[in-house]
Design a protein around this motif. Structure first.
Motif, PDB file in Angstrom:
ATOM      1  N   SER A  31      -3.699   8.273  -6.946  1.00 20.70           N
ATOM      2  CA  SER A  31      -5.109   8.635  -7.057  1.00 20.70           C
ATOM      3  C   SER A  31      -5.891   7.554  -7.796  1.00 20.70           C
ATOM      4  O   SER A  31      -7.117   7.581  -7.848  1.00 20.70           O
ATOM      5  CB  SER A  31      -5.257   9.979  -7.752  1.00 20.70           C
ATOM      6  OG  SER A  31      -4.656   9.891  -9.030  1.00 20.70           O
ATOM      7  N   GLY A  32      -5.182   6.591  -8.378  1.00 21.71           N
ATOM      8  CA  GLY A  32      -5.848   5.479  -9.060  1.00 21.71           C
ATOM      9  C   GLY A  32      -6.165   4.367  -8.069  1.00 21.71           C
ATOM     10  O   GLY A  32      -5.882   4.471  -6.881  1.00 21.71           O
ATOM     11  N   PRO A  33      -6.768   3.276  -8.569  1.00 21.50           N
ATOM     12  CA  PRO A  33      -7.173   2.200  -7.661  1.00 21.50           C
ATOM     13  C   PRO A  33      -6.016   1.333  -7.171  1.00 21.50           C
ATOM     14  O   PRO A  33      -5.005   1.198  -7.845  1.00 21.50           O
ATOM     15  CB  PRO A  33      -8.117   1.362  -8.524  1.00 21.50           C
ATOM     16  CG  PRO A  33      -7.687   1.624  -9.927  1.00 21.50           C
ATOM     17  CD  PRO A  33      -7.165   3.027  -9.963  1.00 21.50           C
ATOM     18  N   PHE A  34      -6.161   0.798  -5.961  1.00 24.14           N
ATOM     19  CA  PHE A  34      -5.262  -0.224  -5.438  1.00 24.14           C
ATOM     20  C   PHE A  34      -6.114  -1.478  -5.304  1.00 24.14           C
ATOM     21  O   PHE A  34      -7.054  -1.529  -4.520  1.00 24.14           O
ATOM     22  CB  PHE A  34      -4.714   0.196  -4.068  1.00 24.14           C
ATOM     23  CG  PHE A  34      -3.843  -0.838  -3.419  1.00 24.14           C
ATOM     24  CD1 PHE A  34      -2.481  -0.911  -3.717  1.00 24.14           C
ATOM     25  CD2 PHE A  34      -4.370  -1.758  -2.514  1.00 24.14           C
ATOM     26  CE1 PHE A  34      -1.668  -1.876  -3.117  1.00 24.14           C
ATOM     27  CE2 PHE A  34      -3.566  -2.726  -1.920  1.00 24.14           C
ATOM     28  CZ  PHE A  34      -2.213  -2.787  -2.222  1.00 24.14           C
ATOM     29  N   VAL A  35      -5.806  -2.476  -6.125  1.00 24.19           N
ATOM     30  CA  VAL A  35      -6.637  -3.680  -6.156  1.00 24.19           C
ATOM     31  C   VAL A  35      -5.810  -4.867  -5.704  1.00 24.19           C
ATOM     32  O   VAL A  35      -4.696  -5.074  -6.176  1.00 24.19           O
ATOM     33  CB  VAL A  35      -7.181  -3.932  -7.585  1.00 24.19           C
ATOM     34  CG1 VAL A  35      -7.997  -5.214  -7.634  1.00 24.19           C
ATOM     35  CG2 VAL A  35      -8.014  -2.752  -8.042  1.00 24.19           C
ATOM     36  N   THR A  46      -2.660   0.176  -9.167  1.00 18.37           N
ATOM     37  CA  THR A  46      -1.740  -0.882  -8.771  1.00 18.37           C
ATOM     38  C   THR A  46      -2.510  -2.177  -8.535  1.00 18.37           C
ATOM     39  O   THR A  46      -3.570  -2.160  -7.920  1.00 18.37           O
ATOM     40  CB  THR A  46      -1.032  -0.485  -7.460  1.00 18.37           C
ATOM     41  OG1 THR A  46      -0.438   0.800  -7.633  1.00 18.37           O
ATOM     42  CG2 THR A  46       0.044  -1.493  -7.082  1.00 18.37           C
ATOM     43  N   LEU A  47      -1.965  -3.271  -9.047  1.00 16.26           N
ATOM     44  CA  LEU A  47      -2.556  -4.578  -8.758  1.00 16.26           C
ATOM     45  C   LEU A  47      -1.611  -5.325  -7.833  1.00 16.26           C
ATOM     46  O   LEU A  47      -0.433  -5.496  -8.137  1.00 16.26           O
ATOM     47  CB  LEU A  47      -2.781  -5.367 -10.054  1.00 16.26           C
ATOM     48  CG  LEU A  47      -3.402  -6.757  -9.872  1.00 16.26           C
ATOM     49  CD1 LEU A  47      -4.769  -6.667  -9.211  1.00 16.26           C
ATOM     50  CD2 LEU A  47      -3.537  -7.464 -11.224  1.00 16.26           C
ATOM     51  N   PHE A  48      -2.143  -5.748  -6.694  1.00 11.96           N
ATOM     52  CA  PHE A  48      -1.326  -6.440  -5.701  1.00 11.96           C
ATOM     53  C   PHE A  48      -1.676  -7.926  -5.711  1.00 11.96           C
ATOM     54  O   PHE A  48      -2.779  -8.311  -5.333  1.00 11.96           O
ATOM     55  CB  PHE A  48      -1.585  -5.817  -4.321  1.00 11.96           C
ATOM     56  CG  PHE A  48      -0.850  -6.499  -3.201  1.00 11.96           C
ATOM     57  CD1 PHE A  48       0.448  -6.976  -3.364  1.00 11.96           C
ATOM     58  CD2 PHE A  48      -1.451  -6.650  -1.958  1.00 11.96           C
ATOM     59  CE1 PHE A  48       1.128  -7.594  -2.323  1.00 11.96           C
ATOM     60  CE2 PHE A  48      -0.787  -7.268  -0.905  1.00 11.96           C
ATOM     61  CZ  PHE A  48       0.503  -7.748  -1.094  1.00 11.96           C
ATOM     62  N   LEU A  49      -0.753  -8.734  -6.195  1.00  8.60           N
ATOM     63  CA  LEU A  49      -0.963 -10.178  -6.253  1.00  8.60           C
ATOM     64  C   LEU A  49      -0.353 -10.803  -4.999  1.00  8.60           C
ATOM     65  O   LEU A  49       0.860 -11.001  -4.922  1.00  8.60           O
ATOM     66  CB  LEU A  49      -0.285 -10.776  -7.483  1.00  8.60           C
ATOM     67  CG  LEU A  49      -0.780 -10.311  -8.835  1.00  8.60           C
ATOM     68  CD1 LEU A  49       0.132 -10.807  -9.938  1.00  8.60           C
ATOM     69  CD2 LEU A  49      -2.192 -10.812  -9.063  1.00  8.60           C
ATOM     70  N   ARG A  73       0.826  -1.215   0.000  1.00 14.89           N
ATOM     71  CA  ARG A  73       0.000   0.000   0.000  1.00 14.89           C
ATOM     72  C   ARG A  73       0.856   1.259   0.000  1.00 14.89           C
ATOM     73  O   ARG A  73       0.553   2.245  -0.675  1.00 14.89           O
ATOM     74  CB  ARG A  73      -0.913   0.014   1.224  1.00 14.89           C
ATOM     75  CG  ARG A  73      -2.248  -0.590   0.917  1.00 14.89           C
ATOM     76  CD  ARG A  73      -3.090  -0.792   2.162  1.00 14.89           C
ATOM     77  NE  ARG A  73      -3.861  -2.018   2.009  1.00 14.89           N
ATOM     78  CZ  ARG A  73      -4.971  -2.090   1.276  1.00 14.89           C
ATOM     79  NH1 ARG A  73      -5.427  -1.015   0.663  1.00 14.89           N
ATOM     80  NH2 ARG A  73      -5.615  -3.231   1.136  1.00 14.89           N
ATOM     81  N   ALA A  74       1.949   1.224   0.762  1.00 12.37           N
ATOM     82  CA  ALA A  74       2.844   2.389   0.818  1.00 12.37           C
ATOM     83  C   ALA A  74       3.427   2.660  -0.573  1.00 12.37           C
ATOM     84  O   ALA A  74       3.537   3.810  -0.992  1.00 12.37           O
ATOM     85  CB  ALA A  74       3.957   2.155   1.827  1.00 12.37           C
ATOM     86  N   LEU A  75       3.763   1.591  -1.293  1.00 12.49           N
ATOM     87  CA  LEU A  75       4.306   1.752  -2.647  1.00 12.49           C
ATOM     88  C   LEU A  75       3.276   2.433  -3.544  1.00 12.49           C
ATOM     89  O   LEU A  75       3.603   3.297  -4.348  1.00 12.49           O
ATOM     90  CB  LEU A  75       4.672   0.384  -3.237  1.00 12.49           C
ATOM     91  CG  LEU A  75       6.016  -0.202  -2.800  1.00 12.49           C
ATOM     92  CD1 LEU A  75       6.086  -1.677  -3.144  1.00 12.49           C
ATOM     93  CD2 LEU A  75       7.170   0.551  -3.463  1.00 12.49           C
ATOM     94  N   HIS A  76       2.032   2.023  -3.388  1.00 11.34           N
ATOM     95  CA  HIS A  76       0.962   2.629  -4.187  1.00 11.34           C
ATOM     96  C   HIS A  76       0.771   4.097  -3.800  1.00 11.34           C
ATOM     97  O   HIS A  76       0.717   4.973  -4.661  1.00 11.34           O
ATOM     98  CB  HIS A  76      -0.332   1.849  -3.987  1.00 11.34           C
ATOM     99  CG  HIS A  76      -1.515   2.475  -4.672  1.00 11.34           C
ATOM    100  ND1 HIS A  76      -1.649   2.470  -6.042  1.00 11.34           N
ATOM    101  CD2 HIS A  76      -2.596   3.141  -4.191  1.00 11.34           C
ATOM    102  CE1 HIS A  76      -2.770   3.105  -6.366  1.00 11.34           C
ATOM    103  NE2 HIS A  76      -3.357   3.522  -5.262  1.00 11.34           N
ATOM    104  N   GLU A  77       0.718   4.348  -2.510  1.00 11.67           N
ATOM    105  CA  GLU A  77       0.453   5.716  -2.047  1.00 11.67           C
ATOM    106  C   GLU A  77       1.563   6.688  -2.407  1.00 11.67           C
ATOM    107  O   GLU A  77       1.323   7.873  -2.548  1.00 11.67           O
ATOM    108  CB  GLU A  77       0.236   5.720  -0.523  1.00 11.67           C
ATOM    109  CG  GLU A  77      -1.162   5.256  -0.147  1.00 11.67           C
ATOM    110  CD  GLU A  77      -1.252   4.788   1.292  1.00 11.67           C
ATOM    111  OE1 GLU A  77      -0.401   5.203   2.104  1.00 11.67           O
ATOM    112  OE2 GLU A  77      -2.186   4.015   1.593  1.00 11.67           O
ATOM    113  N   LYS A  78       2.777   6.188  -2.547  1.00 12.86           N
ATOM    114  CA  LYS A  78       3.891   7.075  -2.891  1.00 12.86           C
ATOM    115  C   LYS A  78       4.128   7.136  -4.391  1.00 12.86           C
ATOM    116  O   LYS A  78       5.109   7.721  -4.844  1.00 12.86           O
ATOM    117  CB  LYS A  78       5.170   6.604  -2.194  1.00 12.86           C
ATOM    118  CG  LYS A  78       5.081   6.725  -0.697  1.00 12.86           C
ATOM    119  CD  LYS A  78       6.326   7.335  -0.122  1.00 12.86           C
ATOM    120  CE  LYS A  78       6.016   7.931   1.241  1.00 12.86           C
ATOM    121  NZ  LYS A  78       7.065   8.768   1.737  1.00 12.86           N
ATOM    122  N   SER A  79       3.280   6.465  -5.174  1.00  9.05           N
ATOM    123  CA  SER A  79       3.493   6.454  -6.621  1.00  9.05           C
ATOM    124  C   SER A  79       2.626   7.525  -7.285  1.00  9.05           C
ATOM    125  O   SER A  79       1.755   8.119  -6.649  1.00  9.05           O
ATOM    126  CB  SER A  79       3.141   5.081  -7.191  1.00  9.05           C
ATOM    127  OG  SER A  79       1.732   4.927  -7.232  1.00  9.05           O
TER     128      SER A  79
END
Ligand SMILES: Nc1ncnc2c1ncn2[C@@H]1O[C@H](COP(=O)(O)OP(=O)(O)OP(=O)(O)O)[C@@H](O)[C@H]1O
Ligand SMILES: [Mg+2]
Length: 461
Positions: free
Chosen positions: A194-198, A240-243, A184-190
């Protein structure tokens, strides 16, 4: 350095002062000059000076006192003193008082240049060193992430560095170390923040549904597909897609994942339209994927696609210095939930936490703190409120007797595999389940032991 270094000249003899100004100016330095120490101090406070060149014998405040005052104001500023020939003691005193160098009058202009250059170089190197050291000591912070320890700082430094890129990241680490949190931190700092984190967890989804979950389906793709549905890849477009638990994705799905990663396009199940997406991939695993590569249960090409940037999150027992701050964070959360304030732990209670091995990592700590707040009778948590899970496996202290006498790890492993097969009456799928291995991993190990992979015996009969 693109800005000219500025040199302050303090010299009461007008001719000498002029000579120095001219020569230093020719050498590419900026100069400011004063005929006495008092004026020199004023100039020092108004202009950014990189080096001071001062006579020792001055009217009014003498050079030594001037030197001491300058050092008090700015200890890092190099001061070069000029003393008359024959007054070496004076020069020595000046060095003791903090002068970085001295010149005995009369000196040649070459000598003067050499000394000035050298002192400026020393200062520049010292500044560079300091900024390097500061960069090394730069603290990375992220709301709600405790990272006081060097190990966690390293993790956050990597997050900082790779978050803005589109590189795939493979998060490794035991269960409960914070892989979800770092994803999540990687997504938030990218730039995709503002896009989705799935997120998709492959172990939580039955194998036959995983494909439709990832890629979606069209109406009529299979029995029960009454409408069409978007998959996680589509939902994560521009985000971001988190597998999660990537190590458990079955081989046929790995092939399909690889294609999307390579081509960034796919079709919904039962669909013909090719869809293109812009998705950043983060994968996580708590297993050693390299071992899975060797066993043939994880595709090498997929591994290298995912593992562009590896981030390994250390187990909590390797960064115990973060425990006190983690406790504070979790206590504050409990307080927010329950409305009850907590001051902290008694030293004995904290000692208990510091001595624990934390097989369940930060998640285990979080649970234990939560449990303690529920049990605590007052605002201070004590030893009796803390209920650690008993250590798994062998009791502490018997750590040397890990294997049966005279057996190597490999022999023991073979023995366990044979035993599992016996118990499963030869059914390999069942044996694999008993051992907590995938069917492929077991097949690989059996071939190592030399047990042929003959057609499966039917266990139903
Ligand atoms: N450094 C940390 N600071 C604050 N909270 C943390 C930290 N590390 C972990 N946590 C918290 O611990 C809990 C477990 O973390 P998380 O779910 O991210 O672990 P995980 O590695 O994904 O575990 P699993 O492999 O079981 O999925 C979460 O509530 C998370 O917020
Ligand atoms: Mg997780």
């Amino acid at each position: 350095m693109t800005v000219k270094p500025t040199i302050l000249i303090v010299e009461d003899e007008a001719k000498m002062r002029r000579l120095l100004e001219l020569n230093l100016g020719e050498d590419g330095f900026a100069t400011v000059s004063a005929a006495d120490a008092e004026t020199g101090l004023k100039l020092l406070q108004n202009a950014p000076v990189d080096l001071v060149l001062t006579d020792v014998k001055l009217p009014g405040m003498d050079g030594m006192e001037f030197l001491q005052t300058v050092k008090r104001l700015n200890a890092a500023l190099p001061v070069v003193v000029m003393t008359a020939f024959g007054s070496v003691e004076m020069a020595v005193d000046a060095i003791k008082a903090g002068a970085s160098n001295y010149m005995l009058k009369p000196f040649s202009l070459d000598e003067m240049r050499l000394v000035v250059r050298k002192e400026l170089d020393v200062r520049r190197l010292r500044d560079e060193n300091r900024s390097l050291r500061e960069a090394l000591h730069q603290r990375f912070e992220h709301p709600n992430i405790v990272a006081r320890s060097a190990k966690m700082q390293e993790v956050l430094a990597t997050v900082e560095r790779v978050a803005p890129t589109n590189s795939s990241v493979l998060l490794g680490g035991e269960s409960g170390v914070g892989k979800d949190m770092i994803a999540r931190a990687l997504h938030e700092k990218s730039r995709r923040a503002s896009g989705p984190f799935v997120k998709i967890n492959s172990t939580a989804i039955p194998e036959n549904l995983l494909e439709s979950e990832l890629f979606g389906y069209e109406k009529g793709a299979f029995t029960g597909a009454v409408g069409s549905k978007r998959g996680k890849f589509e939902l994560a477009d521009n985000g971001t897609l988190f597998l999660d638990e990537i190590g458990d994705v079955p081989l046929p799905m790995q092939v399909k994942l690889l294609r999307v990663l390579q081509e960034r396009e796919f079709e919904r199940l039962g669909g013909t339209r090719t869809l293109k997406v812009d998705v950043r991939l983060i994968a996580a695993t708590n297993r050693d994927l390299r071992a899975a590569l060797e066993e043939g249960t994880f595709r090498e090409d997929l591994y290298y696609r995912l593992n562009v940037v590896p981030i390994d999150i250390p187990p909590l027992r390797d960064h115990k210095e973060d425990i006190p701050e983690l406790v504070t964070l979790f206590l504050a959360r409990s307080a927010a939930d329950s409305g009850q304030e907590f001051e902290g732990l008694t030293p004995e209670a904290m000692k208990l936490l510091m001595a624990h091995h934390w097989p369940g990592n930060v998640r285990e700590l979080q649970n234990i703190v939560e449990r303690a707040t529920a049990l605590a009778k007052g605002p201070v948590i004590d030893v009796i409120d803390i209920h650690l899970d008993p250590p798994r496996g062998r009791p502490p202290g018997s750590s040397t007797a890990a294997l049966p006498e005279g057996m190597t790890l490999e022999q023991w492993e073979d023995e366990m595999i044979r035993e599992a097969l016996r118990r499963a009456q030869g059914n390999k799928s069942q044996a694999a389940r008993i051992l907590g291995l995938s069917r492929n991993a077991l097949r690989y190990r059996l071939s190592k032991i030399g047990i042929e992979d003959e057609p499966e015996k039917d266990s139903s009969g």
